[in-house]
Design a protein around this motif. Sequence first.
Motif, PDB file in Angstrom:
ATOM      1  N   LEU A  95     -15.402 -31.135  33.304  1.00 24.85           N
ATOM      2  CA  LEU A  95     -16.757 -31.460  32.854  1.00 24.85           C
ATOM      3  C   LEU A  95     -17.377 -30.257  32.151  1.00 24.85           C
ATOM      4  O   LEU A  95     -18.040 -30.406  31.118  1.00 24.85           O
ATOM      5  N   LEU A  96     -17.135 -29.061  32.680  1.00 23.63           N
ATOM      6  CA  LEU A  96     -17.651 -27.847  32.054  1.00 23.63           C
ATOM      7  C   LEU A  96     -17.037 -27.667  30.668  1.00 23.63           C
ATOM      8  O   LEU A  96     -17.726 -27.232  29.728  1.00 23.63           O
ATOM      9  N   CYS A  97     -15.749 -28.006  30.520  1.00 22.61           N
ATOM     10  CA  CYS A  97     -15.098 -27.974  29.199  1.00 22.61           C
ATOM     11  C   CYS A  97     -15.860 -28.850  28.209  1.00 22.61           C
ATOM     12  O   CYS A  97     -16.139 -28.434  27.073  1.00 22.61           O
ATOM     13  N   ARG A  98     -16.169 -30.055  28.636  1.00 24.35           N
ATOM     14  CA  ARG A  98     -16.829 -31.010  27.739  1.00 24.35           C
ATOM     15  C   ARG A  98     -18.246 -30.567  27.390  1.00 24.35           C
ATOM     16  O   ARG A  98     -18.696 -30.753  26.253  1.00 24.35           O
ATOM     17  N   ILE A  99     -18.938 -29.981  28.351  1.00 27.40           N
ATOM     18  CA  ILE A  99     -20.277 -29.458  28.073  1.00 27.40           C
ATOM     19  C   ILE A  99     -20.183 -28.326  27.052  1.00 27.40           C
ATOM     20  O   ILE A  99     -20.966 -28.254  26.089  1.00 27.40           O
ATOM     21  N   LEU A 100     -19.223 -27.429  27.263  1.00 23.56           N
ATOM     22  CA  LEU A 100     -19.044 -26.311  26.325  1.00 23.56           C
ATOM     23  C   LEU A 100     -18.761 -26.823  24.921  1.00 23.56           C
ATOM     24  O   LEU A 100     -19.388 -26.379  23.946  1.00 23.56           O
ATOM     25  N   LEU A 101     -17.837 -27.765  24.799  1.00 23.15           N
ATOM     26  CA  LEU A 101     -17.475 -28.282  23.480  1.00 23.15           C
ATOM     27  C   LEU A 101     -18.659 -28.967  22.806  1.00 23.15           C
ATOM     28  O   LEU A 101     -18.804 -28.904  21.582  1.00 23.15           O
ATOM     29  N   SER A 102     -19.516 -29.604  23.598  1.00 28.93           N
ATOM     30  CA  SER A 102     -20.689 -30.263  23.020  1.00 28.93           C
ATOM     31  C   SER A 102     -21.729 -29.251  22.530  1.00 28.93           C
ATOM     32  O   SER A 102     -22.548 -29.572  21.679  1.00 28.93           O
ATOM     33  N   ARG A 103     -21.683 -28.036  23.092  1.00 34.11           N
ATOM     34  CA  ARG A 103     -22.642 -26.997  22.687  1.00 34.11           C
ATOM     35  C   ARG A 103     -22.160 -26.190  21.487  1.00 34.11           C
ATOM     36  O   ARG A 103     -22.952 -25.521  20.830  1.00 34.11           O
ATOM     37  N   LEU A 104     -20.856 -26.217  21.222  1.00 36.54           N
ATOM     38  CA  LEU A 104     -20.294 -25.410  20.130  1.00 36.54           C
ATOM     39  C   LEU A 104     -20.289 -26.231  18.844  1.00 36.54           C
ATOM     40  O   LEU A 104     -19.339 -26.954  18.558  1.00 36.54           O
ATOM     41  N   ARG A 105     -21.325 -26.091  18.089  1.00 38.37           N
ATOM     42  CA  ARG A 105     -21.444 -26.860  16.847  1.00 38.37           C
ATOM     43  C   ARG A 105     -21.639 -25.907  15.665  1.00 38.37           C
ATOM     44  O   ARG A 105     -21.320 -24.737  15.737  1.00 38.37           O
ATOM     45  N   THR A 106     -22.174 -26.401  14.612  1.00 35.04           N
ATOM     46  CA  THR A 106     -22.465 -25.651  13.368  1.00 35.04           C
ATOM     47  C   THR A 106     -21.297 -24.766  12.949  1.00 35.04           C
ATOM     48  O   THR A 106     -20.383 -25.237  12.310  1.00 35.04           O
ATOM     49  N   HIS A 107     -21.303 -23.481  13.338  1.00 34.40           N
ATOM     50  CA  HIS A 107     -20.302 -22.572  12.768  1.00 34.40           C
ATOM     51  C   HIS A 107     -19.063 -22.420  13.644  1.00 34.40           C
ATOM     52  O   HIS A 107     -18.283 -21.473  13.456  1.00 34.40           O
ATOM     53  N   PHE A 108     -18.844 -23.340  14.575  1.00 35.13           N
ATOM     54  CA  PHE A 108     -17.635 -23.292  15.408  1.00 35.13           C
ATOM     55  C   PHE A 108     -16.652 -24.396  15.014  1.00 35.13           C
ATOM     56  O   PHE A 108     -17.040 -25.506  14.696  1.00 35.13           O
ATOM     57  N   VAL A 109     -15.365 -24.057  15.060  1.00 30.61           N
ATOM     58  CA  VAL A 109     -14.282 -25.033  14.955  1.00 30.61           C
ATOM     59  C   VAL A 109     -13.545 -24.982  16.291  1.00 30.61           C
ATOM     60  O   VAL A 109     -13.089 -23.907  16.711  1.00 30.61           O
ATOM     61  N   THR A 110     -13.459 -26.113  16.979  1.00 32.81           N
ATOM     62  CA  THR A 110     -12.891 -26.102  18.321  1.00 32.81           C
ATOM     63  C   THR A 110     -11.614 -26.925  18.416  1.00 32.81           C
ATOM     64  O   THR A 110     -11.426 -27.900  17.688  1.00 32.81           O
ATOM     65  N   ALA A 111     -10.761 -26.508  19.338  1.00 27.89           N
ATOM     66  CA  ALA A 111      -9.549 -27.255  19.675  1.00 27.89           C
ATOM     67  C   ALA A 111      -9.457 -27.285  21.191  1.00 27.89           C
ATOM     68  O   ALA A 111      -9.613 -26.248  21.852  1.00 27.89           O
ATOM     69  N   TYR A 112      -9.219 -28.467  21.747  1.00 26.74           N
ATOM     70  CA  TYR A 112      -9.214 -28.634  23.201  1.00 26.74           C
ATOM     71  C   TYR A 112      -7.839 -29.094  23.660  1.00 26.74           C
ATOM     72  O   TYR A 112      -7.313 -30.092  23.166  1.00 26.74           O
ATOM     73  N   ILE A 113      -7.254 -28.359  24.604  1.00 30.97           N
ATOM     74  CA  ILE A 113      -5.951 -28.711  25.169  1.00 30.97           C
ATOM     75  C   ILE A 113      -6.159 -29.147  26.620  1.00 30.97           C
ATOM     76  O   ILE A 113      -6.345 -28.299  27.505  1.00 30.97           O
ATOM     77  N   PRO A 114      -6.114 -30.451  26.916  1.00 33.80           N
ATOM     78  CA  PRO A 114      -6.298 -30.908  28.299  1.00 33.80           C
ATOM     79  C   PRO A 114      -5.052 -30.736  29.156  1.00 33.80           C
ATOM     80  O   PRO A 114      -5.139 -30.623  30.376  1.00 33.80           O
ATOM     81  N   ASN A 115      -3.886 -30.746  28.498  1.00 31.96           N
ATOM     82  CA  ASN A 115      -2.622 -30.587  29.219  1.00 31.96           C
ATOM     83  C   ASN A 115      -1.812 -29.492  28.537  1.00 31.96           C
ATOM     84  O   ASN A 115      -1.147 -29.741  27.519  1.00 31.96           O
TER      85      ASN A 115
END
Length: 288
Positions: free
Chosen positions: A58-78
């Motif tokens: 859940l903390l991962c998802r909150i973080l990803l939702s906060r990283l916008r505008t000048h961030f490019v994100t990649a999420y590895i769940p496994n």
Amino acid sequence: MYHQHFNLDEHPFSLTPDTQFFLNQQSHREALNTMLVALQHCEGFIKIVGEVGTGKTLLCRILLSRLRTHFVTAYIPNPYLSPEELKAFIAQEIGADYNPQMQAHILLSSIYRKLMQLAHHGKQVVLVVDEAQAMPRETIESLRLLTNLETEKRKLLQVVMLGQPELDTLLSRPDLRQLKQRIIFSEYLRPFSREGVADYIRHRLDSAGGDKHLFSPWALWLLGIGSGGIPRLINILAHKALISAYGKGLTRVGVTQVAAAIADTSETRITGKFVAWHCRWSKLAGGV
């Protein structure tokens, strides 16, 4: 099911991580703030450790939702990936040129060019790795080498690793000491306090459109003891207690229903003898 009986818009204690139900408690707030501040300052590795069920995903998802505008994100769940699979995943996530037939050095050059291009346009690339304790040692080393890519002023790739305590054990290996030295910030997710458990229950009930006082004070107290403050266990026990109350046609959850939920759950922090005693006591007390 019981959500209609208790006038709930949705189930408040689902085990699926849902950002709508995020409660910004102290330990989670500190971890989230640490990640956001560190990423704003382009630090390298960030590590968040917590026991099973403490809310890392859940903390991962909150973080990803906060990283916008000048961030490019990649999420590895496994993260159980080979080094080649890791590089391929990152290349595809950031939009680098990639095809499965690429040789390793050509793929690395493609990733580097894309990272440089993104940096030129003011973009920061963040890789978030959940369940990081499952990442193979060779893949962790490959990840470390990827973070060597940098300009004269900053890292081109930042990494947030979230995992169980076994992650600390893994990173204590002598052959991973270089990566461990690059961890600039780390936080440990702690279970909720007894008061925190009550706040958590009320917050989720309120977020689901229900009465936040649906659980009696004694029921909340016993939930705090039985769950040990672990969010996932709180959800399991609260869900079972609501089912029990619904089955008996009750409009409020008392200590008897929570005790029954604890007795039915092997992972709880209370012995069966204590629960049996509490069930007898609650009958005398009227199931408050």
